[in-house]
Design an enzyme around this catalytic site. Sequence first.
Site, PDB file in Angstrom:
ATOM      1  N   HIS A   1      -2.649 -31.202 -35.368  1.00  0.00           N
ATOM      2  CA  HIS A   1      -1.278 -31.161 -34.846  1.00  0.00           C
ATOM      3  C   HIS A   1      -1.222 -30.275 -33.608  1.00  0.00           C
ATOM      4  CE1 HIS A   1       3.184 -29.981 -35.637  1.00  0.00           C
ATOM      5  NE2 HIS A   1       3.099 -30.965 -34.771  1.00  0.00           N
TER       6      HIS A   1
ATOM      7  N   ASN B   1       6.553 -26.785 -38.201  1.00  0.00           N
ATOM      8  CA  ASN B   1       7.893 -27.379 -38.203  1.00  0.00           C
ATOM      9  C   ASN B   1       8.766 -26.909 -39.358  1.00  0.00           C
ATOM     10  OD1 ASN B   1       8.066 -28.858 -35.796  1.00  0.00           O
ATOM     11  ND2 ASN B   1       6.549 -30.292 -36.614  1.00  0.00           N
TER      12      ASN B   1
ATOM     13  N   SER C   1       3.704 -34.821 -36.904  1.00  0.00           N
ATOM     14  CA  SER C   1       4.388 -33.530 -36.951  1.00  0.00           C
ATOM     15  C   SER C   1       4.875 -33.220 -38.354  1.00  0.00           C
ATOM     16  CB  SER C   1       5.552 -33.518 -35.969  1.00  0.00           C
ATOM     17  OG  SER C   1       6.345 -34.658 -36.146  1.00  0.00           O
TER      18      SER C   1
ATOM     19  N   GLU D   1      -2.638 -26.993 -35.278  1.00  0.00           N
ATOM     20  CA  GLU D   1      -2.491 -26.815 -36.721  1.00  0.00           C
ATOM     21  C   GLU D   1      -3.417 -27.849 -37.372  1.00  0.00           C
ATOM     22  OE1 GLU D   1       1.573 -27.531 -37.910  1.00  0.00           O
ATOM     23  OE2 GLU D   1       1.562 -25.846 -39.280  1.00  0.00           O
TER      24      GLU D   1
HETATM   25  N1  3HC Z   1       0.732 -29.546 -17.791  1.00  0.00           N
HETATM   26  C1  3HC Z   1      -0.004 -28.540 -17.287  1.00  0.00           C
HETATM   27  N2  3HC Z   1       0.474 -27.291 -17.114  1.00  0.00           N
HETATM   28  C2  3HC Z   1       1.753 -27.075 -17.448  1.00  0.00           C
HETATM   29  C3  3HC Z   1       2.587 -28.078 -17.994  1.00  0.00           C
HETATM   30  C4  3HC Z   1       2.018 -29.356 -18.159  1.00  0.00           C
HETATM   31  N3  3HC Z   1       2.710 -30.388 -18.700  1.00  0.00           N
HETATM   32  N4  3HC Z   1       3.796 -27.534 -18.256  1.00  0.00           N
HETATM   33  C5  3HC Z   1       3.734 -26.250 -17.905  1.00  0.00           C
HETATM   34  N5  3HC Z   1       2.506 -25.965 -17.408  1.00  0.00           N
HETATM   35  C6  3HC Z   1       1.980 -24.656 -17.002  1.00  0.00           C
HETATM   36  C7  3HC Z   1       2.493 -24.208 -15.660  1.00  0.00           C
HETATM   37  O1  3HC Z   1       1.664 -24.658 -14.622  1.00  0.00           O
HETATM   38  C8  3HC Z   1       2.456 -22.698 -15.799  1.00  0.00           C
HETATM   39  O2  3HC Z   1       1.147 -22.209 -15.604  1.00  0.00           O
HETATM   40  P1  3HC Z   1       0.829 -20.641 -15.252  1.00  0.00           P
HETATM   41  O3  3HC Z   1       1.233 -19.830 -16.436  1.00  0.00           O
HETATM   42  O4  3HC Z   1      -0.635 -20.610 -15.005  1.00  0.00           O
HETATM   43  O5  3HC Z   1       1.671 -20.317 -14.060  1.00  0.00           O
HETATM   44  C9  3HC Z   1       2.798 -22.467 -17.256  1.00  0.00           C
HETATM   45  O6  3HC Z   1       2.482 -23.680 -17.932  1.00  0.00           O
HETATM   46  C10 3HC Z   1       4.250 -22.135 -17.409  1.00  0.00           C
HETATM   47  O7  3HC Z   1       5.019 -23.199 -16.821  1.00  0.00           O
HETATM   48  P2  3HC Z   1       6.285 -23.008 -15.891  1.00  0.00           P
HETATM   49  O8  3HC Z   1       6.165 -21.741 -15.086  1.00  0.00           O
HETATM   50  O9  3HC Z   1       6.570 -24.268 -15.154  1.00  0.00           O
HETATM   51  O10 3HC Z   1       7.489 -22.934 -16.874  1.00  0.00           O
HETATM   52  P3  3HC Z   1       7.727 -21.901 -17.994  1.00  0.00           P
HETATM   53  O11 3HC Z   1       7.166 -20.575 -17.697  1.00  0.00           O
HETATM   54  O12 3HC Z   1       9.174 -22.043 -18.247  1.00  0.00           O
HETATM   55  O13 3HC Z   1       6.903 -22.487 -19.235  1.00  0.00           O
HETATM   56  C11 3HC Z   1       6.684 -23.807 -21.159  1.00  0.00           C
HETATM   57  C12 3HC Z   1       7.124 -23.777 -19.709  1.00  0.00           C
HETATM   58  C13 3HC Z   1       5.165 -23.635 -21.256  1.00  0.00           C
HETATM   59  C14 3HC Z   1       7.080 -25.163 -21.704  1.00  0.00           C
HETATM   60  C15 3HC Z   1       7.389 -22.626 -21.928  1.00  0.00           C
HETATM   61  O14 3HC Z   1       8.766 -22.676 -21.692  1.00  0.00           O
HETATM   62  C16 3HC Z   1       7.139 -22.639 -23.397  1.00  0.00           C
HETATM   63  O15 3HC Z   1       6.119 -22.163 -23.882  1.00  0.00           O
HETATM   64  N6  3HC Z   1       8.113 -23.189 -24.187  1.00  0.00           N
HETATM   65  C17 3HC Z   1       8.009 -23.323 -25.618  1.00  0.00           C
HETATM   66  C18 3HC Z   1       7.221 -24.529 -25.936  1.00  0.00           C
HETATM   67  C19 3HC Z   1       7.068 -24.720 -27.422  1.00  0.00           C
HETATM   68  O16 3HC Z   1       7.593 -23.973 -28.244  1.00  0.00           O
HETATM   69  N7  3HC Z   1       6.340 -25.761 -27.801  1.00  0.00           N
HETATM   70  C20 3HC Z   1       6.162 -26.133 -29.153  1.00  0.00           C
HETATM   71  C21 3HC Z   1       7.119 -27.214 -29.488  1.00  0.00           C
HETATM   72  S1  3HC Z   1       6.982 -27.690 -31.172  1.00  0.00           S
HETATM   73  C22 3HC Z   1       5.841 -28.895 -31.174  1.00  0.00           C
HETATM   74  O17 3HC Z   1       5.328 -29.320 -30.174  1.00  0.00           O
HETATM   75  C23 3HC Z   1       5.512 -29.429 -32.518  1.00  0.00           C
HETATM   76  C24 3HC Z   1       6.074 -30.810 -32.732  1.00  0.00           C
HETATM   77  O18 3HC Z   1       5.581 -31.299 -33.938  1.00  0.00           O
HETATM   78  C25 3HC Z   1       7.558 -30.880 -32.724  1.00  0.00           C
END
Ligand code: 3HC
Length: 288
Positions: free
Chosen positions: A143, A193, A122, A155
Amino acid sequence: MAKSMFEAVAVIGAGTMGNGIAQTFATYGAKVLLVDLSEDALKKGVLAIEGSLARVVKKGVITDADAKATLARITTNSKLEAITNVPLVVEAVSERPDVKAKVFSQLDRQCPPATILATNTSSISITQIAASTKRADRVIGMHFMNPVPVMKLVEVIRGQETSDETTAKIIAASESIEKVPVAANDFPGFVSNRVLMPMINEAIFCLMEGVATKEGIDTVMKLGMAHPMGPLALADLIGLDVCLDILEVLHQGLGDDKYRPCPLLRRYVAAGNLGKKSGKGFYDYSKA
Ligand code: 3HC
């Protein structure tokens, strides 16, 4: 369903990111070797993949048979030596430069010359990781974002010596698993990040200074800025230790105090409150 350009991939590290990457490649038809030194981590990783696939089945996106076939494409091993003849390795071990250097130097010795060694780091410098190999032109950042099966972005980070050919292959490979690649150069925190972590850090300062409650801060960003989740909940999802590590890299690498980690973040990490993975961070997940 699209097909992974690479038919076989090794993924190192069965944690949150590693198991998501393994699941994603396997979903698109690749045979995946998931490697982790800890048998326990491998078991937990496979359980997480099963859970994630079950969600997708429940949504009706894939059938139960598809999920079983995806799982069957994933094999596990607790030895790095098991990685021999794959065209692509994606490393997702802990974010420690010494650990990454050891893994890459061993991979360099045992993998065929054409194998591309990608890292899901990351924020650690791709150039620095590549320097522990004799194939810096075939070392690259790949990434993924958490949760990997859901988030579209990859990324793609070029180190100082990464070749055009390697970059083109990883961009095409990302597209073949229906991700959207964005090319970036090797600077601390890359793009994702460098932009995300100052926002999360500022949200923690707001909490520390009592500007609003944690729920208030998250609601402002969700309803006011249309973010899918608030910055404090997102920090819990990423892992507070990971957020702290990335902020340290930004602070040291860019030499600007605007990246100094919030003391409250340090306190949570020191207490072992690391977010979702430890059951408690800014929010409590122990009953979830
Ligand atoms: N596996 C498979 N599918 C999943 C899943 C998983 N682990 N988690 C969620 N889903 C799917 C659900 O089935 C749902 O599918 P649908 O749209 O077809 O109905 C969809 O994703 C949305 O899930 P939920 O309805 O359960 O929950 P939310 O609508 O609250 O979404 C989330 C959850 C996708 C995590 C959303 O809140 C989100 O996009 N959050 C932001 C995540 C983000 O910013 N990530 C980047 C982090 S930074 C990073 O990773 C970089 C690192 O270097 C730090």
